[in-house]
Design an enzyme around this catalytic site. Structure first.
Site, PDB file in Angstrom:
ATOM      1  N   GLY A  11       1.068  -1.171   0.059  1.00 31.50           N
ATOM      2  CA  GLY A  11       0.032   0.003   0.095  1.00 31.50           C
ATOM      3  C   GLY A  11       0.814   1.339  -0.110  1.00 31.50           C
ATOM      4  N   ASP A 103       4.706  -4.888   5.965  1.00 28.32           N
ATOM      5  CA  ASP A 103       5.256  -6.313   6.345  1.00 28.32           C
ATOM      6  C   ASP A 103       5.344  -7.429   5.391  1.00 28.32           C
ATOM      7  OD1 ASP A 103       5.133  -8.303   9.041  1.00 28.32           O
ATOM      8  OD2 ASP A 103       3.824  -9.014   7.590  1.00 28.32           O
ATOM      9  N   ASP A 127      -0.878   2.342   8.499  1.00 28.75           N
ATOM     10  CA  ASP A 127      -1.297   1.631   9.570  1.00 28.75           C
ATOM     11  C   ASP A 127      -0.729   1.719  10.914  1.00 28.75           C
ATOM     12  OD1 ASP A 127      -3.678   1.252   8.034  1.00 28.75           O
ATOM     13  OD2 ASP A 127      -3.150  -0.909   7.461  1.00 28.75           O
ATOM     14  N   ASP A 129       1.430  -0.608  11.484  1.00 27.64           N
ATOM     15  CA  ASP A 129       1.149  -2.162  12.174  1.00 27.64           C
ATOM     16  C   ASP A 129       2.822  -2.712  11.938  1.00 27.64           C
ATOM     17  OD1 ASP A 129       1.223  -2.005   9.485  1.00 27.64           O
ATOM     18  OD2 ASP A 129      -0.320  -3.444   9.205  1.00 27.64           O
ATOM     19  N   ARG A 171      -6.752  -2.328   9.245  1.00 29.06           N
ATOM     20  CA  ARG A 171      -7.569  -3.636   9.345  1.00 29.06           C
ATOM     21  C   ARG A 171      -6.880  -4.572  10.605  1.00 29.06           C
ATOM     22  NH1 ARG A 171      -6.639  -5.392   3.578  1.00 29.06           N
ATOM     23  NH2 ARG A 171      -7.562  -3.472   3.018  1.00 29.06           N
TER      24      ARG A 171
HETATM   25  P1  ADP Z   1       2.643  -4.655   2.684  1.00 28.71           P
HETATM   26  O1  ADP Z   1       3.970  -4.496   2.271  1.00 28.71           O
HETATM   27  O2  ADP Z   1       1.986  -3.018   2.751  1.00 28.71           O
HETATM   28  O3  ADP Z   1       2.186  -5.228   3.881  1.00 28.71           O
HETATM   29  P2  ADP Z   1       1.533  -6.778   0.854  1.00 28.71           P
HETATM   30  O4  ADP Z   1       1.415  -7.586   2.123  1.00 28.71           O
HETATM   31  O5  ADP Z   1       0.404  -6.621  -0.175  1.00 28.71           O
HETATM   32  O6  ADP Z   1       1.835  -5.265   1.445  1.00 28.71           O
HETATM   33  O7  ADP Z   1       2.834  -7.110   0.545  1.00 28.71           O
HETATM   34  C1  ADP Z   1       3.354  -6.497  -1.058  1.00 28.71           C
HETATM   35  C2  ADP Z   1       4.010  -7.475  -1.639  1.00 28.71           C
HETATM   36  O8  ADP Z   1       5.178  -8.077  -1.063  1.00 28.71           O
HETATM   37  C3  ADP Z   1       3.119  -8.652  -2.122  1.00 28.71           C
HETATM   38  O9  ADP Z   1       2.479  -8.298  -3.255  1.00 28.71           O
HETATM   39  C4  ADP Z   1       4.106  -9.754  -2.514  1.00 28.71           C
HETATM   40  O10 ADP Z   1       4.791  -9.475  -3.930  1.00 28.71           O
HETATM   41  C5  ADP Z   1       5.309  -9.686  -1.311  1.00 28.71           C
HETATM   42  N1  ADP Z   1       5.160 -10.410  -0.304  1.00 28.71           N
HETATM   43  C6  ADP Z   1       4.003 -10.406   0.561  1.00 28.71           C
HETATM   44  N2  ADP Z   1       4.055 -11.545   1.243  1.00 28.71           N
HETATM   45  C7  ADP Z   1       5.224 -12.184   1.106  1.00 28.71           C
HETATM   46  C8  ADP Z   1       5.993 -13.371   1.641  1.00 28.71           C
HETATM   47  N3  ADP Z   1       5.472 -14.056   2.641  1.00 28.71           N
HETATM   48  N4  ADP Z   1       6.917 -13.938   0.857  1.00 28.71           N
HETATM   49  C9  ADP Z   1       7.495 -13.178  -0.202  1.00 28.71           C
HETATM   50  N5  ADP Z   1       6.963 -12.099  -0.744  1.00 28.71           N
HETATM   51  C10 ADP Z   1       5.726 -11.659   0.102  1.00 28.71           C
END
Ligand code: ADP
Length: 319
Positions: A11, A103, A127, A129, A171
């Site tokens: 995000g 995260d 967030d 978080d 969330r």
């Molecule tokens: P944020 O970084 O804001 O938490 P997301 O959870 O959507 O957003 O994660 C962003 C991107 O990071 C995902 O679209 C994916 O490409 C990568 N990602 C998320 N989780 C994992 C994971 N467990 N292992 C590897 N890459 C991940």
């Protein structure tokens, strides 16, 4: 170390641009080439790489969103996707990577670090978080944006003597709701980290009315429940006129606050320093105001909660 890259992922959050700017300018200051990767891990897999110059990050510190664009990328969650990303970085001669995101983005960054690509994360998400850091980039701006909205809603709430339920983002984390509730003088706040009873919210509302209070604002973090449903419940059980506002994505945009720009600039520069020192698999953060490098592993295994003293304070101040 000769060439580093930077990307924004997940995000978007106000202040990401200030962080990108700091990475680019600090890198160039130290004689490094800096590559911008567009659209997060998706752009990495599609080789959307571009050289960054001092001018590429001119006039961006005050802008919300991210000039590098951001994206979510399912294929990068698989070992094959991660290996492919690693190969792209190697192919382009990149010796270190800075990932600005939340995260999920850090989990991807950790995988690249495990494959041997020096990688540093910068916490960027409205967030707040992420554990082990004072604040994430974008949180302060989001709170300020929501406060502006709450102040306006309060004018109407007062004039019409109504109860307002306002749903804010968060969330998994109630930080935005909590800070907005405290700074906006809300009567009640509902967050995912604390059990709550709508009966208690109703009791507080009725107590307020009994002592002559004409209006009330109830803050709901999206992770605690639907503002619309909660509004309906309160209207049905009190007979009061209840209105609901869901602030939504306006909280994600806008010019970053001074505090977020300062934090982003500090962390961007620190991330480059960490790469130059040979660090990898760490988050660049501030802890009690001081710069700190925290292992991703520690970030992933540390439980976090908002400052629950603030929760007590909201309730105490709105008796
Ligand atoms: P944020 O970084 O804001 O938490 P997301 O959870 O959507 O957003 O994660 C962003 C991107 O990071 C995902 O679209 C994916 O490409 C990568 N990602 C998320 N989780 C994992 C994971 N467990 N292992 C590897 N890459 C991940």
């Amino acid at each position: 170390m000769k060439r580093i890259a930077v990307l924004t992922s997940g995000g978007d959050a106000p202040g990401m641009n200030a962080a990108v700017r700091a990475v680019v300018r600090t890198g160039i200051y130290h004689g490094l080439e800096v590559i911008g990767i567009q659209r997060g891990y998706s752009g990495l897999l599609h080789e959307e790489l571009m050289p960054m110059t001092l001018g590429s990050v001119a006039d961006v510190i005050q802008r919300g969103g991210t000039v590098l664009y951001t994206a979510r990328c399912e294929p990068f969650k698989s070992p094959e996707g991660q290996r492919q990303g690693y190969e792209v970085l190697r192919k382009h001669g990149i010796d270190g990577l800075v990932v600005i995101g939340g995260d999920g983005s850090f989990r991807g960054a950790q995988k690249l670090a495990e494959l041997g690509m020096p990688t540093i994360g910068i916490p960027g998400t409205i967030d707040n978080d992420i554990p082990c850091c004072d604040a994430t980039i974008g949180f302060d701006t989001a709170v300020n944006t929501a406060i502006e909205a709450i102040d306006k809603i309060r004018d109407t709430a007062t004039s019409h003597e109504r109860t307002y339920v306002v749903e804010v983002m968060g969330r998994n984390a109630g930080d935005i709701a909590l800070h907005v509730a405290l700074a906006g003088g809300a009567e009640s706040v509902l967050i995912p980290e604390a059990p709550f009873s709508l009966d208690e919210v109703i009791r507080r509302l009725e107590r307020g009315v009994a002592r002559g209070k004409k209006h009330s604002i109830i803050l709901v973090a999206e992770g605690a429940g639907s503002g619309i449903e909660i509004g309906k419940h309160l209207a049905t059980h009190t007979g009061f006129e209840v209105r609901v506002t869901v602030l939504g994505h306006i909280q994600r945009g806008g010019a970053p606050s001074a505090r977020d720009r300062v934090l982003a600039s500090q962390l961007g520069a620190y991330a480059v320093d960490l790469l130059r020192q040979g660090a990898s698999g760490k988050m660049a953060a501030t802890q009690n105001g001081a710069l700190a490098a925290v292992d991703f592993e520690t970030v992933f295994t540390t439980a976090r909660k908002p400052d629950m003293r603030l929760y007590e304070l909201v309730n105490m101040l709105s008796i």
